[in-house]
Motif scaffolding. Structure first.
Motif, short mmCIF file in Angstrom:
data_model
loop_
_atom_site.label_atom_id
_atom_site.label_comp_id
_atom_site.label_asym_id
_atom_site.label_seq_id
_atom_site.Cartn_x
_atom_site.Cartn_y
_atom_site.Cartn_z
N PRO A 1 0.86 -1.13 0.06
CA PRO A 1 0.07 0.07 0.05
C PRO A 1 0.86 1.34 0.02
N GLU A 2 1.91 1.30 0.42
CA GLU A 2 2.93 2.42 0.44
C GLU A 2 3.36 2.66 -0.87
N TYR A 3 3.34 1.62 -1.77
CA TYR A 3 3.88 1.89 -3.14
C TYR A 3 2.67 2.35 -4.07
N ALA A 4 1.62 1.95 -3.68
CA ALA A 4 0.30 2.25 -4.64
C ALA A 4 0.26 3.60 -5.22
N PRO A 5 0.46 4.82 -4.11
CA PRO A 5 0.43 6.07 -4.82
C PRO A 5 1.49 6.34 -6.10
N PHE A 6 2.42 5.64 -5.70
CA PHE A 6 3.65 6.05 -6.55
C PHE A 6 3.48 5.37 -7.87
N GLY A 7 2.96 4.13 -7.93
CA GLY A 7 2.66 3.33 -9.09
C GLY A 7 1.45 3.83 -9.92
N LYS A 8 0.41 4.70 -8.96
CA LYS A 8 -0.50 5.24 -9.65
C LYS A 8 0.02 6.37 -10.58
N ALA A 9 0.88 7.33 -9.75
CA ALA A 9 1.33 8.47 -10.60
C ALA A 9 2.00 8.05 -11.62
N ARG A 10 2.99 6.87 -11.47
CA ARG A 10 3.71 6.45 -12.57
C ARG A 10 3.04 6.22 -13.89
N GLN A 11 1.92 5.34 -13.55
CA GLN A 11 0.96 4.84 -14.76
C GLN A 11 0.39 6.03 -15.38
N GLU A 12 0.13 7.11 -14.56
CA GLU A 12 -0.77 8.11 -15.14
C GLU A 12 0.12 9.08 -15.81
N GLY A 13 1.65 9.20 -15.71
CA GLY A 13 2.37 9.72 -16.29
C GLY A 13 3.56 9.11 -17.30
N SER A 14 3.10 7.82 -17.64
CA SER A 14 3.89 7.12 -18.62
C SER A 14 3.36 5.99 -19.19
N VAL A 15 3.82 5.38 -20.06
CA VAL A 15 3.46 4.36 -20.70
C VAL A 15 4.48 3.29 -20.28
N SER A 16 4.01 2.29 -19.43
CA SER A 16 5.18 1.41 -18.60
C SER A 16 4.71 0.05 -18.95
N ARG A 17 6.16 -0.79 -19.39
CA ARG A 17 6.01 -2.16 -19.45
C ARG A 17 6.64 -2.75 -18.29
N PHE A 18 6.24 -3.54 -17.51
CA PHE A 18 6.88 -4.29 -16.30
C PHE A 18 7.05 -5.73 -16.69
N HIS A 19 8.28 -6.30 -16.85
CA HIS A 19 8.61 -7.64 -17.15
C HIS A 19 9.18 -8.36 -15.93
N VAL A 20 9.08 -9.60 -15.61
CA VAL A 20 9.78 -10.30 -14.59
C VAL A 20 10.36 -11.55 -15.23
N ILE A 21 11.77 -11.78 -14.86
CA ILE A 21 12.45 -13.01 -15.25
C ILE A 21 13.33 -13.58 -14.05
N ASP A 22 13.29 -15.01 -14.21
CA ASP A 22 13.94 -15.31 -12.94
C ASP A 22 15.63 -15.51 -13.52
N ASP A 23 16.38 -16.35 -12.75
CA ASP A 23 17.64 -16.39 -12.98
C ASP A 23 18.13 -17.72 -13.46
N THR A 24 17.12 -18.44 -14.22
CA THR A 24 17.44 -19.72 -14.98
C THR A 24 18.11 -19.45 -16.26
N ASP A 25 18.42 -20.63 -16.81
CA ASP A 25 19.04 -20.62 -18.25
C ASP A 25 18.08 -21.50 -18.77
N LEU A 26 17.48 -21.02 -19.64
CA LEU A 26 16.10 -21.97 -20.42
C LEU A 26 16.96 -23.17 -21.28
N ALA A 27 18.21 -23.17 -21.95
CA ALA A 27 18.73 -24.12 -22.42
C ALA A 27 19.71 -25.06 -21.69
N GLY A 28 19.81 -24.76 -20.27
CA GLY A 28 20.36 -25.43 -19.23
C GLY A 28 21.84 -25.59 -19.60
#
Length: 109
Positions: free
Chosen positions: A73-100
């Motif tokens: 909830p502490e982040y919520a107003p900052f996230g809302k402000a960012r969303q209103e003042g930008s076009v944002s794309r957030f991606h999550v990746i892990d630390d694995t190697d797909l090919a192994g």
């Protein structure tokens, strides 16, 4: 398992940036995260360039820690402000190697 949040942001109204830039890193740290980079020095070396103002790379100790940050909830107003003042794309990746094939990374499962 370590995860990384890649935030690709095109600023459309920079009014949100000063407060976001000075306060959000403390909320990230509260959840065990740390910024590895938050840069506007973006150079495309292959493919079509992005229409991006900045890219941030944030490391979290787990997906649960990242989710706790995103839903804090502490982040919520900052996230809302960012969303209103930008076009944002957030991606999550892990630390694995797909090919192994990289010995110092866990193989993707």
């Amino acid at each position: 398992m370590t995860v990384y949040l890649i935030a690709d942001v095109k600023v459309t109204d920079d009014a949100w940036i000063p407060e976001y830039a000075t306060k959000v890193h403390d909320i990230v740290a509260k959840h065990g995260g740390k910024y590895l980079s938050r840069s506007g020095n973006i150079e495309t070396i292959e493919g079509e360039g992005l229409d991006t103002t900045l890219i941030a790379l944030i490391q979290f100790p787990s997906r649960e820690a990242l989710d706790a940050f995103a839903s804090d909830p502490e982040y919520a107003p900052f996230g809302k402000a960012r969303q209103e003042g930008s076009v944002s794309r957030f991606h999550v990746i892990d630390d694995t190697d797909l090919a192994g094939a990289i010995p110092y990374l866990p193989a993707a499962g």
